[in-house]
Write a protein that holds these residues in place. Structure first.
Motif, PDB file in Angstrom:
ATOM      1  N   ALA A  39       0.838  -1.208   0.000  1.00 46.08           N
ATOM      2  CA  ALA A  39       0.000   0.000   0.000  1.00 46.08           C
ATOM      3  C   ALA A  39       0.866   1.249   0.000  1.00 46.08           C
ATOM      4  N   GLU A  40       1.935   1.234   0.783  1.00 49.67           N
ATOM      5  CA  GLU A  40       2.835   2.387   0.812  1.00 49.67           C
ATOM      6  C   GLU A  40       3.503   2.581  -0.540  1.00 49.67           C
ATOM      7  N   ALA A  41       3.851   1.483  -1.218  1.00 50.02           N
ATOM      8  CA  ALA A  41       4.455   1.575  -2.547  1.00 50.02           C
ATOM      9  C   ALA A  41       3.496   2.221  -3.538  1.00 50.02           C
ATOM     10  N   THR A  88       1.698   6.815  -6.692  1.00 50.13           N
ATOM     11  CA  THR A  88       0.657   7.794  -7.018  1.00 50.13           C
ATOM     12  C   THR A  88       1.168   9.211  -6.804  1.00 50.13           C
ATOM     13  N   LEU A  89       1.903   9.416  -5.719  1.00 48.99           N
ATOM     14  CA  LEU A  89       2.531  10.704  -5.445  1.00 48.99           C
ATOM     15  C   LEU A  89       3.518  11.077  -6.547  1.00 48.99           C
ATOM     16  N   ALA A 135       1.616  18.183  -3.971  1.00 46.82           N
ATOM     17  CA  ALA A 135       1.665  16.722  -4.046  1.00 46.82           C
ATOM     18  C   ALA A 135       1.583  16.107  -2.659  1.00 46.82           C
ATOM     19  N   LEU A 136       2.248  16.724  -1.686  1.00 45.07           N
ATOM     20  CA  LEU A 136       2.259  16.167  -0.341  1.00 45.07           C
ATOM     21  C   LEU A 136       0.887  16.229   0.319  1.00 45.07           C
ATOM     22  N   ASP A 137       0.060  17.209  -0.030  1.00 42.33           N
ATOM     23  CA  ASP A 137      -1.304  17.231   0.498  1.00 42.33           C
ATOM     24  C   ASP A 137      -2.027  15.928   0.145  1.00 42.33           C
ATOM     25  N   SER A 138      -1.897  15.520  -1.116  1.00 41.41           N
ATOM     26  CA  SER A 138      -2.515  14.263  -1.545  1.00 41.41           C
ATOM     27  C   SER A 138      -1.805  13.075  -0.924  1.00 41.41           C
ATOM     28  N   GLY A 139      -0.467  13.145  -0.872  1.00 40.71           N
ATOM     29  CA  GLY A 139       0.304  12.042  -0.309  1.00 40.71           C
ATOM     30  C   GLY A 139      -0.009  11.794   1.154  1.00 40.71           C
ATOM     31  N   VAL A 174       6.897   9.824   7.680  1.00 39.32           N
ATOM     32  CA  VAL A 174       6.914  10.099   6.240  1.00 39.32           C
ATOM     33  C   VAL A 174       5.859  11.119   5.844  1.00 39.32           C
ATOM     34  N   GLU A 175       6.058  11.745   4.687  1.00 35.96           N
ATOM     35  CA  GLU A 175       5.169  12.773   4.126  1.00 35.96           C
ATOM     36  C   GLU A 175       4.966  13.940   5.094  1.00 35.96           C
TER      37      GLU A 175
END
Length: 380
Positions: free
Chosen positions: A87-89, A94-95, A238-242, A362-363
């Motif tokens: 899932a993390e991958a 996606t990010l 991008a990080l908002d989505s990530g 992370v993120e």
């Protein structure tokens, strides 16, 4: 425990059924062995990609499934409940597709079908050895030379460092601060990209991270995403989505830990009855179930704002903060429910606990999430 979900379409129901089927067949039976051997599950990801699960939130014209983030995150949660590394991958991949999908030119977006389709895997190169949270002061530099940029510098904590087929490189093309940062899209076969030895991490052994050295890497100028000086804004967007992706991973991991602890507590007998019937454990499990439901609701509320085109950055920070703290708490409590058995690798809860820790980092660390939220409150 079966999660009662309300989904926007019949297609979304079918998609979650597919994710559950694949997670039970392709992920759950392989997780423990791959984690023990620290083997990255590349073929599993190809299988998920060919099933359409690596490009869920992106447009169909680029090979995606055009699914709302609300649906994508629930798929991610299901996969994380069977194997967090996978899932993390997907969340990182996606990010990695985001800058090109959201900020690329029409010509650049012609690359998207290959990136999204599942045969290729992405890496997101933002953090550096001397700066993770302080991304505005990164030092990796890209110098223009003719029709190319020459990239030099070191990135740190890069998921997919050794297995990525493409890299988003956030680098300095101008002066100091955020306004001097740009984003370049590099292919793995470009000379001068040198992944280093994998880090020896606490958890997620099947998804190793490493530093990546860019030693005079030549990236075509046509691979500049969004224009010079736009990289920091791209990275933050991008990080908002990530962060929502990591929240989904956290909810899935916490749910897996709770389900295992409840199953064990129903079977384990002490003093002539199942330990789940003792109030001390029963209340602990009740609190865990409530916290997971709250984390899921917060995550989906932020996703619905994103899907509606409304501001969601602060809600994403709240979701990431709360869900990952819940995952840490619930996995720790799951170990406690199992007692001594929870401390040995015969049961997966010790792995869940080790894996939960990285989700708070992370993120954007959870301290950074609190900073983001508190600053928004200060502004009013």
């Amino acid at each position: 425990m079966t999660v009662d979900r309300i989904l926007p379409t019949d297609e979304a129901h079918d998609l979650l059924d597919l994710a559950t089927e694949l997670a039970d067949r392709e992920l759950a039976p392989k997780a423990a062995d791959h984690e023990e051997r620290a083997e990255f599950p590349r073929e599993v990801l190809r299988t998920l990609g060919r099933s359409g699960l690596l490009g869920l939130p992106y447009a169909e014209e680029y090979g995606g499934a055009a699914q709302p983030y609300e649906v994508y995150l629930q798929v991610l949660e299901i996969l994380a409940s069977r194997w967090l590394a996978v899932a993390e991958a997907i969340s990182v991949h996606t990010l990695s597709c985001f800058p090109l999908a959201e900020y690329g030119t029409a010509q650049q977006r012609k690359l998207l079908p290959d990136l999204i389709g599942g045969e290729l895997l992405g890496a997101y190169c933002l953090s550096e050895p001397q700066g993770g949270s302080d991304a505005a002061h990164l030092t990796t530099r890209a110098v223009p030379e003719g029709e190319e940029y020459i990239v030099s510098g070191t990135k740190a904590w890069i998921t997919h460092a050794h297995v990525a087929d493409f890299y988003n490189i956030f680098c300095r093309t101008g002066g100091a601060g955020a306004r001097g940062i740009s984003c370049l899209l590099a292919d793995r076969n470009m000379p001068g990209i040198e992944p280093q030895l994998a880090e020896r991490t606490m958890g997620l052994h099947a998804s190793p991270v490493a530093q990546v050295v860019f030693d005079g890497t030549r990236v075509p100028a046509e691979r500049l995403i969004g224009g010079e000086g736009k990289g920091f804004g791209i990275a933050m967007s991008a990080l908002d989505s990530g962060r929502l992706g990591i929240a989904a991973c956290a909810v899935g991991l916490a749910q897996a830990a709770l389900d295992y602890a409840v199953g064990y507590a129903r079977e384990r007998q002490q003093f002539g009855r199942a330990i789940v019937d003792f109030q001390g454990l029963g209340f602990l499990l009740a609190d865990a179930a409530t916290q997971i439901s709250a984390a899921r609701a917060l995550m989906l509320a932020a996703a619905r704002l994103r899907d509606a085109g409304r501001p969601y950055s602060i809600e994403a920070a709240k979701a990431k903060l709360f869900a990952t703290d819940v995952a840490m708490r619930v996995t720790t409590d799951a170990v406690q429910v199992l007692g001594g058995a929870g401390y040995v690798a015969d049961h997966p809860v010790e792995r869940y606990m080790r894996e939960a820790k990285v989700l708070q980092i992370v993120e954007g660390t959870n301290q950074i999430q609190r900073l983001v939220i508190s600053r928004a409150l200060a502004k009013g």
